[in-house]
Scaffold this motif. Structure first.
Motif, PDB file in Angstrom:
ATOM      1  N   GLY A 100       0.827  -1.204   0.000  1.00 60.91           N
ATOM      2  CA  GLY A 100       0.000   0.000   0.000  1.00 60.91           C
ATOM      3  C   GLY A 100       0.857   1.248   0.000  1.00 60.91           C
ATOM      4  O   GLY A 100       0.621   2.196  -0.755  1.00 60.91           O
ATOM      5  N   LEU A 101       1.884   1.263   0.848  1.00 61.46           N
ATOM      6  CA  LEU A 101       2.815   2.387   0.906  1.00 61.46           C
ATOM      7  C   LEU A 101       3.550   2.547  -0.415  1.00 61.46           C
ATOM      8  O   LEU A 101       3.714   3.667  -0.923  1.00 61.46           O
ATOM      9  CB  LEU A 101       3.812   2.166   2.039  1.00 61.46           C
ATOM     10  N   VAL A 102       3.992   1.440  -0.987  1.00 63.01           N
ATOM     11  CA  VAL A 102       4.707   1.482  -2.267  1.00 63.01           C
ATOM     12  C   VAL A 102       3.819   2.084  -3.359  1.00 63.01           C
ATOM     13  O   VAL A 102       4.264   2.918  -4.157  1.00 63.01           O
ATOM     14  CB  VAL A 102       5.163   0.062  -2.668  1.00 63.01           C
ATOM     15  N   GLY A 103       2.560   1.669  -3.395  1.00 64.86           N
ATOM     16  CA  GLY A 103       1.652   2.209  -4.402  1.00 64.86           C
ATOM     17  C   GLY A 103       1.426   3.695  -4.234  1.00 64.86           C
ATOM     18  O   GLY A 103       1.423   4.452  -5.209  1.00 64.86           O
ATOM     19  N   ALA A 113      -4.524   1.057  -3.595  1.00 63.11           N
ATOM     20  CA  ALA A 113      -4.112   2.011  -2.555  1.00 63.11           C
ATOM     21  C   ALA A 113      -3.798   3.372  -3.170  1.00 63.11           C
ATOM     22  O   ALA A 113      -4.174   4.413  -2.609  1.00 63.11           O
ATOM     23  CB  ALA A 113      -2.897   1.475  -1.800  1.00 63.11           C
ATOM     24  N   TYR A 114      -3.121   3.386  -4.308  1.00 58.10           N
ATOM     25  CA  TYR A 114      -2.772   4.664  -4.946  1.00 58.10           C
ATOM     26  C   TYR A 114      -4.019   5.445  -5.333  1.00 58.10           C
ATOM     27  O   TYR A 114      -4.154   6.631  -4.986  1.00 58.10           O
ATOM     28  CB  TYR A 114      -1.921   4.412  -6.194  1.00 58.10           C
ATOM     29  N   ALA A 161      -4.443   2.562   2.201  1.00 57.21           N
ATOM     30  CA  ALA A 161      -3.621   1.352   2.324  1.00 57.21           C
ATOM     31  C   ALA A 161      -4.462   0.183   2.831  1.00 57.21           C
ATOM     32  O   ALA A 161      -4.326  -0.948   2.342  1.00 57.21           O
ATOM     33  CB  ALA A 161      -2.447   1.616   3.262  1.00 57.21           C
ATOM     34  N   THR A 162      -5.324   0.434   3.797  1.00 54.69           N
ATOM     35  CA  THR A 162      -6.184  -0.628   4.325  1.00 54.69           C
ATOM     36  C   THR A 162      -7.120  -1.165   3.249  1.00 54.69           C
ATOM     37  O   THR A 162      -7.311  -2.388   3.126  1.00 54.69           O
ATOM     38  CB  THR A 162      -7.009  -0.106   5.514  1.00 54.69           C
ATOM     39  N   ILE A 163      -7.681  -0.266   2.442  1.00 50.10           N
ATOM     40  CA  ILE A 163      -8.567  -0.701   1.361  1.00 50.10           C
ATOM     41  C   ILE A 163      -7.796  -1.537   0.347  1.00 50.10           C
ATOM     42  O   ILE A 163      -8.241  -2.615  -0.070  1.00 50.10           O
ATOM     43  CB  ILE A 163      -9.204   0.519   0.667  1.00 50.10           C
ATOM     44  N   ILE A 186       3.800   6.727   8.282  1.00 49.03           N
ATOM     45  CA  ILE A 186       4.948   6.939   7.389  1.00 49.03           C
ATOM     46  C   ILE A 186       4.650   8.036   6.377  1.00 49.03           C
ATOM     47  O   ILE A 186       5.463   8.942   6.152  1.00 49.03           O
ATOM     48  CB  ILE A 186       5.326   5.625   6.674  1.00 49.03           C
ATOM     49  N   VAL A 187       3.476   7.970   5.746  1.00 48.64           N
ATOM     50  CA  VAL A 187       3.122   8.966   4.734  1.00 48.64           C
ATOM     51  C   VAL A 187       2.956  10.342   5.365  1.00 48.64           C
ATOM     52  O   VAL A 187       3.380  11.354   4.788  1.00 48.64           O
ATOM     53  CB  VAL A 187       1.829   8.549   3.997  1.00 48.64           C
ATOM     54  N   GLN A 188       2.384  10.400   6.562  1.00 45.06           N
ATOM     55  CA  GLN A 188       2.232  11.683   7.251  1.00 45.06           C
ATOM     56  C   GLN A 188       3.601  12.293   7.548  1.00 45.06           C
ATOM     57  O   GLN A 188       3.800  13.510   7.383  1.00 45.06           O
ATOM     58  CB  GLN A 188       1.454  11.500   8.544  1.00 45.06           C
ATOM     59  N   PHE A 189       4.553  11.467   7.983  1.00 40.08           N
ATOM     60  CA  PHE A 189       5.896  11.979   8.242  1.00 40.08           C
ATOM     61  C   PHE A 189       6.540  12.501   6.957  1.00 40.08           C
ATOM     62  O   PHE A 189       7.118  13.593   6.943  1.00 40.08           O
ATOM     63  CB  PHE A 189       6.761  10.881   8.858  1.00 40.08           C
TER      64      PHE A 189
END
Length: 226
Positions: free
Chosen positions: A74-77, A121-122, A143-145, A198-201
């Motif tokens: 999810g993060l990668v996307g 996710a993207y 990401a959860t979705i 991670i994305v918020q940071f």
């Protein structure tokens, strides 16, 4: 997050061919899109870091109901985009299969599962941002979705394909796989929250990496002065 941990020969031949062809079609479409639109240098760097992080955490397997782990797809996307996210899913699965984590014959099926997580996710993240969601809830929810879609797709692939040597009728197999999908959905929530942090940071230190630079700049005043 979702991954088919069955051994070689677990799927019948027709299923292996089907998922390999569909997976190859997806990757072929992604490569065509990348060739048409090109890749920015920044995206290549993000893809490299994302692939390394995904592969590393992917190897940490929790032996619960066939194996549960995180893979940060999810993060990668969200960071690398849907096209590079799908390619990263392929690379991570190839490297993992080479180390014995996943059957080589299931590369097509597992790439479909993990690529769908990155792609969904993207687009979910971008859609939620357009609805004026803040970065943390948008990224964690997206990401959860995405991970949930991958978990459900994994279950569908196993039930549709069947498992060679299993004495379970298809209905009982569906129930057993449903339990495994349920556990993965729980892990999806945890990984989604981690992705949100991670994305918020990243958005706070390098908003351009997340594509939210225009949301962090102060708005100009539209007031009327005498």
């Amino acid at each position: 997050m979702a991954h088919i941990h069955l051994g070689e020969g677990s799927f019948p031949l027709w299923a292996l061919v089907l998922w390999t062809v569909v997976g190859a079609g997806l990757i072929g479409t992604v490569l065509w899109r990348v060739r048409q639109s090109g890749i920015k240098t920044q995206q290549i760097a993000l893809a490299g870091v994302g692939a390394a992080a995904s592969f590393a955490i992917f190897q940490l397997n929790i032996p619960v109901w066939g194996g549960v782990h995180m893979n940060l797809t999810g993060l990668v996307g969200i960071l690398a985009g849907p096209a590079l996210g799908a390619l990263i899913a392929l690379v991570v699965n190839i490297l993992s299969a080479a180390l014995g984590h996943g059957a080589v014959g299931l590369l097509g099926a597992n790439t479909l599962v993990n690529a769908s997580e990155a792609i969904v996710a993207y687009y979910a993240f971008r859609s939620l941002l357009r609805l004026d969601w803040d970065v943390f809830p948008a990224s964690s929810t997206a990401a959860t979705i995405g991970l949930s879609v991958g978990a459900i797709l994994m279950g569908v692939i196993i039930v549709v394909s069947g498992v060679n040597g299993s004495a379970l009728p298809r209905s009982d197999l569906a129930i057993a796989v449903g339990g495994m999908v349920g556990i993965n959905l729980g892990v999806a929530i945890i990984e989604g929250i981690l992705t949100g942090f991670i994305v918020q940071f990243l958005a706070s230190v390098r908003p351009d990496l997340v594509g939210v630079g225009d949301r962090t700049e102060p708005e100009e005043s539209n007031g009327v002065t005498a």
